[in-house]
Design an enzyme around this catalytic site. Structure first.
Site, short mmCIF file in Angstrom:
data_model
loop_
_atom_site.label_atom_id
_atom_site.label_comp_id
_atom_site.label_asym_id
_atom_site.label_seq_id
_atom_site.Cartn_x
_atom_site.Cartn_y
_atom_site.Cartn_z
N HIS A 201 -11.12 30.13 33.70
CA HIS A 201 -10.36 31.29 34.05
C HIS A 201 -10.33 30.78 35.81
CE1 HIS A 201 -10.67 34.62 30.70
NE2 HIS A 201 -9.71 34.27 30.48
N ASP A 467 -3.37 19.42 15.02
CA ASP A 467 -3.82 19.26 13.68
C ASP A 467 -3.79 18.57 12.59
OD1 ASP A 467 -6.46 20.84 13.27
OD2 ASP A 467 -5.45 22.53 14.10
#
Ligand code: PEP
Ligand code: MG
Length: 592
Positions: A201, A467
């Site tokens: 973050h 993927d």
């Protein structure tokens, strides 16, 4: 990381991870944070346990008050990022941290600091087991929250970043998002840290502040001294300490060119991505949380091409209710209107396990009970999400996307569950919209091979190249030992995508792309040449890709593809792209 030292000039380079792009040059300001890491263990007697627990509770209370006042003091231009701090506020009372610490004090008869340390490392370990970089980085959030409580327990002063009154570059072991949020843009030019990664973050805040940051340098705080002159190159993820005059001149020029180019690109972010020969492409954003929509909008995104919904399930210990999901999806759809929001159904397991439902051990989790396979095995969990999506669809344009499809049965079974979710909403008298586009992610070679049959069953395809490359080339996407072989420009991947697009076109269906492949300008001529109609990526990459599309002629990319499809190796394909588009692509890429 690598350190290259040049003894003669005193100049040396530290190599880390690019947290936020840009270049800054200035004096180092070391942020001292010793203390929190050296915690001692001592035992407390039975009669002291209650007061030890109270000491912990008081520290948590103070930590929350401190954080709330930081949130209140966040300047207007950073308001979009306070969600990170709000999440930290909630984490203070998280079971894994709060309840567990109290339990350890009671059970082990130890001091609060030691119990907190133990509870924290246990929670951090859990998060770090998740190989998804975004979720793995949430371990850092737990550490930041724990550090604040620990500091109060141990009576250690906090680093007061807002009090810095010189124009400097911060050098720290790590910076919390709360500290990063206090950065005053007129004083702090950039920062570098020993710890942290791209998905933390702290990087997210740095990117939205648009200040350069390099993270994960490991040794910055030990080799850089206060007032050392340094250059932070956030584009390449390097820091040059004590630069020579020559390096300084080079970097001053690079910084000037970068600033001009970045300003041009951002200014043009709102313009449509219309190719040089007049074909308009949609360039969309990938998000994990509704709060990231601001980034998509600010960067000129044409909608959300991939909403990875699993984060709402992973960062907690129980399953979200239909109402919670509906509120999140509805907010996303309303904020993005009139643009479409593509909500991908739960893609958990594989590399993203959820704490509320640990899966039994799998030897090959990437080939295991993940994504749609999990949802079809747990129809009650799936239906809750489907009902929330259909309800949110009554507030704007929603597309529903099914991940990891490997066979036609999975599509028909999913559509059956979508229909029955709609029927149950009808019975309950709740507003919903069943008239939405349903698409599948093409991530598994079997789906690519069966694309002709699948194109008849759905409205669109979205290729998940992260993927698809992994499964086509048999290369684990998270394994650093085979990372050099992982390449979306592999001829087998390109031919497979060609087949997917051809099958979709034959049935008049569009093909989109939402994997990382779409964000790399080098791949753009091939993506456009393959006939992909929409690209989705991390919001920060949108302006650059839109800018590139405007410079490319699709007719040229189609001609390129005739030759690309005849090549059998990655290097031959790269060579072709370089010969045909090199001038334009490489001048842009190296200008970064
Ligand atoms: C992909 O596989 O390309 C994709 C976009 O999905 P994820 O990265 O979430 O697996
Ligand atoms: Mg995927």
């Amino acid at each position: 990381m690598n350190n290259h030292e040049n003894g003669a000039s005193g100049e040396f380079i530290l190599t880390g991870i690019s947290g936020s792009p840009g270049i800054c040059i200035g004096k180092a300001y070391l942020v001292d944070r010793e203390g929190v890491d050296v915690i001692e263990k001592y035992f407390v007697g039975q009669h002291e346990i209650k007061s030890e627990i109270n000491r912990f509770k008081n520290a948590v209370k103070k930590a929350r008050t401190e954080l709330s006042s930081i949130i209140d003091g966040v300047p207007e231009e950073l308001r979009d990022n306070t969600y990170i701090l709000e999440t930290h506020l909630l984490l203070h009372k998280d079971k894994m941290l709060y309840d567990k610490t109290i339990e350890i004090i009671k059970k082990d008869h130890v001091n609060a600091e030691w119990a907190l340390k133990k509870a924290t490392s246990r929670a951090v370990r859990m998060f770090k087991q998740i190989t998804d970089p975004y979720l793995g980085a949430r371990a850092a959030d737990i550490e930041h929250v724990s550090d604040r409580i620990m500091r109060l327990l141990a009576g250690i002063e906090e680093v007061n970043i807002s009090g810095i009154d010189k124009r400097v570059i911060l050098v720290a072991t790590h910076l919390t998002p709360a500290e990063t949020s206090q950065i005053q843009l007129n004083r702090i030019m950039g920062f570098i840290t020993d710890h942290g990664g791209k998905a933390s973050h702290t990087s997210i805040v740095a990117r939205s502040l648009e200040i350069p940051a390099v993270l994960g340098l490991e040794t910055a705080t030990s080799v850089i001294k206060n007032d050392n002159f340094i250059i932070v190159d956030g584009n390449q993820g390097i820091v040059i300490v004590n630069p020579s005059e020559e390096t300084l001149l080079d970097y001053t020029e690079l910084r000037r060119r970068y600033a001009i180019r970045r300003a041009d690109i951002i200014r043009s972010g709102e313009l449509p991505a219309e190719s040089a020969d007049g074909i308009v492409f949609r360039v969309m954003g990938n998000i994990e949380l509704p709060e990231e929509i601001v980034g998509v909008r600010d960067n000129g995104g044409d909608g959300i091409g991939l909403f990875r919904t699993e984060f709402l399930y992973i960062a907690r210990n129980d399953f979200p209710s239909e109402e919670e999901l509906y509120e999140q999806y509805r907010e996303t759809v309303e904020l993005m209107a009139p643009h479409p929001v593509t909500i991908r159904t739960l893609d958990i397991n594989g590399d993203k396990e959820i704490p509320s439902l640990p899966t039994p051990h799998e030897d090959n989790p990437a080939l295991g009970l993940r994504a749609i396979r999990f949802c079809l095995k747990k129809p009650e969990i799936f239906t809750t999400q489907l009902r929330a999506i259909l309800r949110a669809a009554s507030h704007g344009t929603v597309r529903l996307l099914l991940p990891m499809i490997s066979g036609c049965e999975e599509i028909s079974e999913s559509i059956r569950l979508i229909d029955s979710a709609a029927e149950s909403l009808e019975k309950d008298g709740l507003p919903y919209n069943r008239d939405i586009q349903i698409g599948i992610m093409i991530e598994v070679p079997s789906a690519a091979i069966l694309a002709d049959a699948m194109a008849e069953m759905v409205d669109f395809f979205s290729i998940g190249t992260n993927d698809l490359v992994q499964y086509t080339l048999a290369i684990d996407r998270g394994n650093p030992h085979v990372a050099h072989l992982y390449n979306a420009m592999h001829p087998a991947v390109i031919r497979l995508i060609r087949h997917i697009v051809d099958c979709a076109r034959a049935k008049d269906k569009p093909t989109y792309i939402c994997g990382e492949m779409a964000a790399d300008p080098i791949n753009l001529p091939v993506i456009l040449g393959l006939g992909i109609e929409e690209l989705s990526m991390a919001p920060q990459s949108i302006p650059e890709i839109k800018n590139m599309i405007r410079r490319i002629s699709v007719a040229d990319t189609s001609r390129l593809m005739v030759d690309v499809l005849k090549k059998n190796t990655v290097s031959e394909i790269h060579e072709l792209i370089k010969n045909r588009f090199g001038d334009m692509l490489y001048s842009e890429i190296y200008a970064r």
